[in-house]
Write an enzyme that holds these catalytic residues in place. Sequence first.
Site, short mmCIF file in Angstrom:
data_model
loop_
_atom_site.label_atom_id
_atom_site.label_comp_id
_atom_site.label_asym_id
_atom_site.label_seq_id
_atom_site.Cartn_x
_atom_site.Cartn_y
_atom_site.Cartn_z
N ASP A 8 0.87 -1.19 0.00
CA ASP A 8 0.00 0.00 0.00
C ASP A 8 0.90 1.24 0.00
O ASP A 8 2.13 1.13 -0.17
CB ASP A 8 -1.01 -0.02 1.16
CG ASP A 8 -0.38 0.25 2.53
OD1 ASP A 8 0.87 0.35 2.61
OD2 ASP A 8 -1.13 0.38 3.51
N CYS A 64 3.01 -3.19 4.12
CA CYS A 64 2.18 -2.04 4.52
C CYS A 64 2.84 -1.41 5.74
O CYS A 64 3.99 -1.75 6.07
CB CYS A 64 0.72 -2.40 4.71
SG CYS A 64 0.32 -3.40 6.16
N GLY A 65 2.15 -0.51 6.41
CA GLY A 65 2.79 0.20 7.52
C GLY A 65 3.22 -0.74 8.63
O GLY A 65 4.38 -0.75 9.05
N THR A 66 2.27 -1.52 9.14
CA THR A 66 2.58 -2.48 10.21
C THR A 66 2.81 -3.89 9.68
O THR A 66 3.34 -4.75 10.41
CB THR A 66 1.41 -2.59 11.19
OG1 THR A 66 0.25 -3.06 10.46
CG2 THR A 66 1.09 -1.25 11.85
N GLY A 67 2.33 -4.17 8.50
CA GLY A 67 2.33 -5.53 7.96
C GLY A 67 1.06 -6.29 8.27
O GLY A 67 0.71 -7.24 7.58
N GLY A 69 -2.26 -5.49 8.17
CA GLY A 69 -3.41 -5.41 7.26
C GLY A 69 -3.24 -6.31 6.05
O GLY A 69 -4.15 -7.08 5.68
N HIS A 97 9.82 -23.50 9.55
CA HIS A 97 8.75 -24.16 10.30
C HIS A 97 7.37 -24.01 9.67
O HIS A 97 6.53 -24.90 9.82
CB HIS A 97 8.69 -23.60 11.73
CG HIS A 97 9.86 -23.99 12.57
ND1 HIS A 97 9.90 -23.79 13.93
CD2 HIS A 97 11.03 -24.60 12.25
CE1 HIS A 97 11.05 -24.24 14.41
NE2 HIS A 97 11.77 -24.72 13.41
N ARG A 108 6.88 0.76 8.34
CA ARG A 108 7.05 1.90 9.25
C ARG A 108 7.86 1.55 10.50
O ARG A 108 8.08 2.40 11.35
CB ARG A 108 5.67 2.44 9.65
CG ARG A 108 4.99 3.19 8.50
CD ARG A 108 3.64 3.74 8.89
NE ARG A 108 3.10 4.57 7.79
CZ ARG A 108 1.82 4.78 7.57
NH1 ARG A 108 0.91 4.23 8.37
NH2 ARG A 108 1.41 5.53 6.57
N ARG A 131 8.10 -32.93 10.99
CA ARG A 131 6.94 -32.64 11.86
C ARG A 131 6.26 -31.33 11.47
O ARG A 131 5.05 -31.15 11.69
CB ARG A 131 7.38 -32.60 13.32
CG ARG A 131 8.27 -31.43 13.71
CD ARG A 131 8.78 -31.56 15.14
NE ARG A 131 9.47 -30.37 15.60
CZ ARG A 131 10.73 -30.04 15.26
NH1 ARG A 131 11.43 -30.82 14.45
NH2 ARG A 131 11.30 -28.95 15.75
N HIS A 132 7.02 -30.42 10.87
CA HIS A 132 6.43 -29.13 10.47
C HIS A 132 5.46 -29.31 9.30
O HIS A 132 4.50 -28.56 9.16
CB HIS A 132 7.53 -28.14 10.12
CG HIS A 132 8.45 -27.88 11.26
ND1 HIS A 132 8.02 -27.32 12.44
CD2 HIS A 132 9.78 -28.16 11.42
CE1 HIS A 132 9.04 -27.23 13.29
NE2 HIS A 132 10.11 -27.74 12.68
C1 RB5 Z 1 -1.96 2.87 6.41
O1 RB5 Z 1 -1.99 4.08 7.08
C2 RB5 Z 1 -1.83 1.72 7.39
O2 RB5 Z 1 -2.99 1.59 8.13
C3 RB5 Z 1 -1.50 0.44 6.65
O3 RB5 Z 1 -0.33 0.60 5.94
C4 RB5 Z 1 -1.25 -0.78 7.51
O4 RB5 Z 1 -0.36 -0.52 8.55
C5 RB5 Z 1 -2.46 -1.50 7.96
O5 RB5 Z 1 -2.38 -2.59 8.56
#
Ligand code: RB5
Length: 142
Positions: A8, A64-67, A69, A97, A108, A131-132
Site C-alpha cells: 500500500d 504495509c505500515g505495520t504488515g 493489514g 517451520h 514503518r 513434523r512441520h
Molecule cells: C496505512 O496508514 C496503514 O494503516 C497500513 O499501511 C497498515 O499498517 C495496515 O495494517
Amino acid sequence: MEIIIAADHAGFELKEAIKQHFSQKFQYCDLGTFSSDSVDYPDFAHPLGEKIAQKKDSMGILICGTGNGVAMTANKHSDVRAALAWNTEIAALARQHNNANVLVLPARFISAEIAFEIVATFFQTAFEGGRHERRVNKINIH
Ligand code: RB5
C-alpha cells in the site's frame, strides 16, 4: 526467480527499494501500488493472495505500515501462508517451520537495510518439512 510483490502507500517506497536492491537476483510481478497516494491495502493484498493461491510454489512479498493489514488479507486465500517478519530470525523460522510463501514487512517499523537482510534470509531458507509438514497441512480449512 519471479517474486509477486505488492504494497500500500505506506509500503510503496520500501517496495521500490527492494526491487532496486535485488534487481540482479529476482524478477518481479509488481501488483502496485505505484505511488505514495493513499490507498486501501486489501485492494493490493487480495490480488497477490489470488495469484499465490493459483500458482503452486509461487512466492511473494507484501508491505504495509505495520504488515498486519496485508497479512490478514492475504491469509484469507487458501494455501497462502503470509508471515510477518521484522528480523532475520523470524524470517528464517517462517520458512523453516511454517513454509511461508509470502513475506510480510512492516515498512514503518524497520529500516530498508534490515528489510534487505530479511528478504535475503527469507528467500534463501528452505522449509524443514518433517513434523512441520504435518502442522502446515493442518492450516487450511477445507
Ligand atoms: C496505512 O496508514 C496503514 O494503516 C497500513 O499501511 C497498515 O499498517 C495496515 O495494517
